[in-house]
Motif scaffolding. Sequence first.
Motif, short mmCIF file in Angstrom:
data_model
loop_
_atom_site.label_atom_id
_atom_site.label_comp_id
_atom_site.label_asym_id
_atom_site.label_seq_id
_atom_site.Cartn_x
_atom_site.Cartn_y
_atom_site.Cartn_z
N LEU A 42 0.83 -1.19 0.00
CA LEU A 42 0.00 0.00 0.00
C LEU A 42 0.86 1.24 0.00
O LEU A 42 2.00 1.23 0.49
N ASP A 43 0.30 2.31 -0.51
CA ASP A 43 0.90 3.63 -0.41
C ASP A 43 0.40 4.23 0.89
O ASP A 43 -0.80 4.15 1.18
N PRO A 44 1.25 4.84 1.71
CA PRO A 44 0.79 5.38 2.99
C PRO A 44 -0.25 6.50 2.86
O PRO A 44 -0.92 6.84 3.82
N LEU A 61 7.49 6.14 17.48
CA LEU A 61 7.68 6.76 16.17
C LEU A 61 7.90 8.26 16.30
O LEU A 61 7.26 8.92 17.12
N GLU A 62 8.78 8.76 15.49
CA GLU A 62 9.06 10.19 15.50
C GLU A 62 7.88 10.94 14.89
O GLU A 62 7.36 10.57 13.84
N SER A 63 7.45 11.97 15.55
CA SER A 63 6.38 12.81 15.03
C SER A 63 6.99 14.02 14.35
O SER A 63 8.04 14.50 14.74
N LYS A 64 6.31 14.46 13.33
CA LYS A 64 6.76 15.68 12.68
C LYS A 64 5.58 16.61 12.51
O LYS A 64 4.42 16.20 12.63
N ARG A 65 5.88 17.84 12.24
CA ARG A 65 4.83 18.83 12.09
C ARG A 65 4.25 18.73 10.68
O ARG A 65 4.98 18.71 9.70
N TYR A 66 2.93 18.67 10.60
CA TYR A 66 2.26 18.55 9.32
C TYR A 66 1.73 19.91 8.90
O TYR A 66 0.91 20.52 9.57
N LEU A 67 2.24 20.39 7.76
CA LEU A 67 1.84 21.70 7.28
C LEU A 67 0.76 21.61 6.21
O LEU A 67 0.00 22.54 6.00
N SER A 68 0.70 20.49 5.51
CA SER A 68 -0.33 20.28 4.49
C SER A 68 -0.57 18.78 4.35
O SER A 68 0.15 17.97 4.93
N VAL A 69 -1.54 18.40 3.52
CA VAL A 69 -1.81 16.98 3.34
C VAL A 69 -0.65 16.27 2.65
O VAL A 69 -0.51 15.06 2.77
N ASP A 73 2.32 16.44 3.58
CA ASP A 73 3.25 16.04 4.63
C ASP A 73 2.82 14.78 5.37
O ASP A 73 3.57 14.26 6.17
N MET A 74 1.62 14.34 5.14
CA MET A 74 1.12 13.16 5.86
C MET A 74 1.86 11.92 5.38
O MET A 74 2.13 11.75 4.21
N ASP A 75 2.18 11.06 6.33
CA ASP A 75 2.90 9.85 6.01
C ASP A 75 2.30 8.69 6.80
O ASP A 75 1.24 8.82 7.42
N LEU A 76 2.98 7.57 6.79
CA LEU A 76 2.49 6.39 7.50
C LEU A 76 2.31 6.66 9.00
O LEU A 76 1.32 6.26 9.60
N SER A 77 3.25 7.36 9.59
CA SER A 77 3.16 7.67 11.02
C SER A 77 1.88 8.45 11.32
O SER A 77 1.16 8.15 12.27
N PHE A 78 1.61 9.46 10.52
CA PHE A 78 0.40 10.26 10.71
C PHE A 78 -0.85 9.38 10.61
O PHE A 78 -1.75 9.44 11.45
N THR A 79 -0.88 8.53 9.58
CA THR A 79 -2.05 7.67 9.37
C THR A 79 -2.24 6.71 10.54
O THR A 79 -3.36 6.50 11.00
N LEU A 80 -1.16 6.12 11.03
CA LEU A 80 -1.28 5.19 12.15
C LEU A 80 -1.74 5.89 13.42
O LEU A 80 -2.55 5.35 14.18
#
Length: 130
Positions: free
Chosen positions: A39-41, A74-82, A84-91
């Motif tokens: 899957l694509d994250p 998991l390392e969190s990062k700041r999301y500025l737009s969609v 920037d979303m990755d697997l970590s954000f989705t989980l």
Amino acid sequence: MKDMTITVFGNPDVPQDAMAVRLLSRLRVTFPQYPVSHLDPNENILPPEKGAWWIIDVAEGIKKVTVFRDLHSLESKRYLSVHDMDLSFTLHLLSKLHKLPKKFGIIAIPAHLIEEEAFEEVQRIISTSL
């Protein structure tokens, strides 16, 4: 483990993100009793409804194959737009919605690892969880 799903993430067109995808066919042969998918994250990720869920992806900042059993690692990062979303954000989102299986693990592979070494480690981790 009786019920288990294995999901591989990564972009086969980006060399530093393709290692997990390159293991896909070998995982299907080695674990034919379990569904193994890619899957694509950024896709609509639906966790398995029952059983354990192994997630396999490439990670930055690690030197060896590493297992994460909780999202707090998991390392969190700041999301500025969609974008920037990755697997970590989705989980993390799935966790807040109480959609993650009780038993899940993330197998993180360093991008620089040799494919054979990556496969052996991933196979060992999944096999010892059975």
